[in-house]
Design an enzyme around this catalytic site. Structure first.
Site, PDB file in Angstrom:
ATOM      1  N   ASP A 133       0.824  -1.224  -0.096  1.00 28.29           N
ATOM      2  CA  ASP A 133       0.060   0.168  -0.093  1.00 28.29           C
ATOM      3  C   ASP A 133       0.913   1.475   0.035  1.00 28.29           C
ATOM      4  O   ASP A 133       0.595   2.369  -0.295  1.00 28.29           O
ATOM      5  CB  ASP A 133      -0.956   0.038   1.327  1.00 28.29           C
ATOM      6  CG  ASP A 133      -2.113  -0.977   0.979  1.00 28.29           C
ATOM      7  OD1 ASP A 133      -2.587  -1.162  -0.312  1.00 28.29           O
ATOM      8  OD2 ASP A 133      -2.517  -1.681   1.971  1.00 28.29           O
ATOM      9  N   TYR A 146     -10.109  -1.111   1.465  1.00 29.23           N
ATOM     10  CA  TYR A 146      -9.760  -1.210   2.967  1.00 29.23           C
ATOM     11  C   TYR A 146      -9.574   0.451   3.308  1.00 29.23           C
ATOM     12  O   TYR A 146      -8.936   1.213   3.096  1.00 29.23           O
ATOM     13  CB  TYR A 146      -8.846  -2.058   3.303  1.00 29.23           C
ATOM     14  CG  TYR A 146      -9.028  -3.329   3.673  1.00 29.23           C
ATOM     15  CD1 TYR A 146      -9.784  -3.635   4.940  1.00 29.23           C
ATOM     16  CD2 TYR A 146      -8.987  -4.499   2.874  1.00 29.23           C
ATOM     17  CE1 TYR A 146     -10.136  -4.783   5.239  1.00 29.23           C
ATOM     18  CE2 TYR A 146      -9.325  -5.780   3.230  1.00 29.23           C
ATOM     19  CZ  TYR A 146      -9.960  -5.885   4.582  1.00 29.23           C
ATOM     20  OH  TYR A 146     -10.243  -7.342   5.046  1.00 29.23           O
TER      21      TYR A 146
END
Length: 753
Positions: A376, A461
């Site tokens: 990420d 998320y």
């Protein structure tokens, strides 16, 4: 009835009338407004914390202008740059070396020059590459130097560059063109013409260095809800390595367990009845899977935390102080929240505490799902920390701070109110005791904690990043995962890789792993690693030698080499691991801080994997190394798109150097295995999905420093606990009888989308 009785009744009647009058007079009267008491400002910093400060928008603008004028090449704005163009990909602050910073902070040196780190993509060159420049001094730059080879030991190949927003937009346009070649198939399978399908990117893009072939998953896109739970079974592999967008094309198409060379072949085989089509009803707004809309009218408001006399913490620039704590805070666009120069009662405990990376490794029987390994940091955990919702993401009365970044654009962007700071009443004592023997008394202290929080949204998320500072000198770091699960189309033996959570939706198993850097300086820079654990020893009872006792015995050890202090994920680890100073407390023990990890991590990627080295930090739940300027981070934004030849391989940091009386860094991994289930719809809950670690004083003090807290409570059986002079809690009915001044609710989190 005698006169005495009449008089008594008359007095009672008058008392009743008086009470009723008081009630009527006060009914409807609003409580007084809370008056904030002025805080005593801590001016000892004198602006020194700004040595760590994130760049201001004005500084970013000056860096861009300087580069445009002084590089001697044409630069195209990243927001519209093609791969064949040159562009400024990002600009961030360049933190000076630790030696320079400490000399300045401790009054032994001048303020280091303020500099920026600029990442540029050079696509319009004979040898396309990624180059990093240090630019300074700010605010008016006059020089730049190429630090790429110095940092990474080589030039950076162009294919390792992170995806830009423009690149993803161009890919989406290509997919839409390709979907037009399958009109009858899309109508039959999905009641769609393709324009209402959303494409979700996966990563990494291929199987070897130089690849840029990415799977995209197609979902029904219902506005106002998460499309991640509505896969239609169609996935496409896009080859976008060529620098000319017009040369991009599909390499493969997947649908419901079958592979096709192109969308044309898919349509052709569908018309020939050679495709097993699963007909999916188009989602309806009132019944779509994963809707977050409330299903019932709003009820009465819940409890509200407020500060009767105003905040008890103080914020100046990028520094917050609270009851002995002093913390400098910031957010890095790629890796997210980072803290510097953390002190307790004036003593530096931590030089740097920073989030490094978050990965998610998926399993599925669909190609996109089975090959997904998100890193990420490449997408931007700080960049995508959006505005926080007052009263839900953080307490309503928290302090909210704007953050600025320059990524994928020539102009700075602002995520307003994207970091919050608040004092939190944990509703549990930090310590307490009720004495019911010998003497009778009660003593205790509420666990009030200073919290610094940001929340990153990485596609589906949401990660909640918390940094908490307790009244006993302990630090707590915690992350919670929420948001939407990622899913695959349910087919064949899908339940080998997760649980079915919808008519055609497989909640795919995955593991989350998060990495932190903790540069502890415990009573100075030079520390040693000490461990303690227990074992039983069988001894004869001294007073009864015919009997034996299994006596717990403390086993102490000093770790001398990095290899000893690299604890792999599933290996046993001593229960007590501490950074120890050479100095002792009053009782002759080394002044220390203990590292205590709370994690439920899944299995790490096998070392035999060709991409494992890019995330090799995940091998270890804890690794302690010598601190080096040339090892500032455990990963790189370039590892996502070329994990097979990683720009930074953490495993190389561990080379058995001595860790005795050295400047040390603890690298900590926390995570959990997530097998999605029905209750993850619409969103994964934070309950049970939180992991982290503590840094706790261990013989650092001579006693619990919280005894100095002005919030301490003590009263004995011989005192009247209801009197304010004996018990501060008894003062609350008077001091807290006020209404908080709630600022009006506002939200601008959609402005930068």
């Amino acid at each position: 009835m005698n006169v005495k009785t009449v008089l008594i009744l008359l007095v009672l009647a008058l008392a009743t009338i008086f009470a009723l009058v008081c009630v009527l007079l006060t009914r409807g009267r609003a409580p007084s407004t809370c008056q904030h008491q002025p805080l005593v400002q801590d001016d000892t910093d004198d602006g020194r914390s700004l040595v760590f400060a994130d760049l201001t928008p004005e500084e970013m603008v000056q860096v861009v202008r300087y580069l445009q004028r002084n590089l001697g090449v044409q630069l195209v704005a990243a927001s519209r740059a093609e791969p064949s163009d040159n562009c400024i990909a990002s600009v961030d602050v360049q933190i000076p070396t630790k030696a320079e910073v400490l000399q300045f902070l401790d009054g032994r040196g001048a303020r280091p020059p303020r500099e920026a780190l600029a990442v540029l993509y050079f696509g319009n060159q004979t040898d396309p590459n990624v180059t990093e420049y240090v630019v300074g001094p700010l605010p008016m730059p006059m020089y730049h130097r190429d630090v790429t080879v110095q940092k990474y030991g080589r030039k950076l190949p162009y294919h390792c560059r992170p995806f830009t927003s423009k690149e993803l937009m161009d890919i989406n346009a290509l997919i839409q063109q390709e979907l037009k070649k399958t009109p009858r198939f899309l109508t039959a399978c999905c009641q769609s013409d393709g324009t209402d399908l959303a494409a979700l990117v996966t990563a990494p893009p291929g199987f070897k260095s130089g690849d840029r072939m990415t799977w995209f998953v197609l979902f029904h896109n219902m506005p106002g809800t998460g499309y991640y739970l509505s896969p239609v079974g169609l996935e496409v592999l896009v080859d976008h390595r060529d620098l000319q967008v017009s040369h991009w094309h599909l390499r493969q198409v997947f649908y419901n367990g079958q592979y096709f060379a192109s969308t044309g072949e898919l349509e052709e085989k569908f018309l020939a009845n050679l495709v097993e089509v699963v007909r999916i009803e188009k989602p309806q707004a009132d019944a779509v899977l994963g809707s977050l809309g409330p299903q019932h009218p709003a009820g009465s408001p819940g409890p509200l935390q407020y500060e009767p006399q105003g905040p008890r913490y103080s914020i100046r620039d990028n520094r917050v102080t609270f009851q002995g704590w002093s913390i400098t805070f910031g957010i890095k666009p790629s890796s997210g929240p980072r803290l510097f120069d953390i002190r307790y009662h004036g003593e530096r405990i931590v030089y740097e505490l920073s989030l490094q990376e978050a990965i998610a490794v998926y399993g599925s029987n669909c190609p996109a799902g089975m090959s997904t390994r998100y890193l990420d940091g490449s997408f931007g955990m700080g960049r995508f920390a959006y505005e926080l919702v007052r009263g839900l993401d953080c307490p309503y009365m928290a302090t909210y701070v704007d953050r600025h970044y320059l990524v994928d654009s020539d102009t700075p962007q602002t995520n307003q109110k994207s970091l919050c700071i608040f004092e939190h009443d944990s509703a549990i004592p930090l310590r307490r005791h009720f004495s019911d023997s010998q003497s009778f008394y009660y003593g205790g202290l509420r666990k009030n904690t200073l919290v610094i929080r940001a929340i990153s949204t990485l596609i589906n998320y949401d990660y909640i990043w918390d940094f908490m500072f307790h009244g006993n000198g302990a630090l707590e770091v915690r992350v919670h995962a929420t948001g939407y699960i990622s899913s695959s189309f349910f087919h064949d033996r899908g339940t080998n890789y997760g649980n079915r959570v919808g008519p055609h939706t497989l909640g795919t198993m995955h593991l989350h792993n998060i990495h932190y850097k903790v540069d502890l300086d415990v009573d100075g820079q030079l520390n040693t690693v000490e461990t303690q654990d227990m074992e039983y020893e069988l001894v004869k009872a001294p007073w009864s030698t015919q009997n034996t006792i299994e006596r717990p015995h403390l086993r102490r050890k000093e770790l001398e080499k990095e290899d000893e202090a690299a604890f792999t994920l599933n290996a046993p680890m001593p229960r007590y691991i501490s950074f120890a100073s050479s100095k002792s407390n009053k009782w002759g023990h080394s002044r220390s801080y203990r590292i205590q990890i709370v994690s439920f991590a899944g299995e790490h990627l096998p070392i035999s994997s060709l991409m494992e080295r890019s995330i090799s930090w995940g091998r270890y739940k804890l690794a302690i190394t010598q601190r080096k300027e040339e090892e500032p981070t455990s990963t790189s934004i370039y590892n996502q798109n070329d994990p097979w030849t990683p720009t930074v391989a953490f495993a190389d940091f561990i080379n058995n150097e001595t860790i005795t009386n050295k400047d040390l860094v603890a690298w900590i991994s926390v995570g959990f295995l997530h097998v999605p289930h029905a209750e993850d719809v619409p969103n994964t809950g934070t309950v049970g999905n939180g992991v982290g670690f503590f840094l706790r004083p261990y013989n650092y003090f001579d006693e619990d420093p919280s005894v100095e807290s002005p919030d301490s409570i003590y009263f004995s059986s011989e005192q009247d606990a209801a009197e304010c002079k004996n018990n501060p809690l008894a003062c609350l009915p008077a001091t807290a009888t006020c209404a908080p001044q709630l600022p009006p609710f506002s939200y601008g989190g959609f402005l930068n989308l």
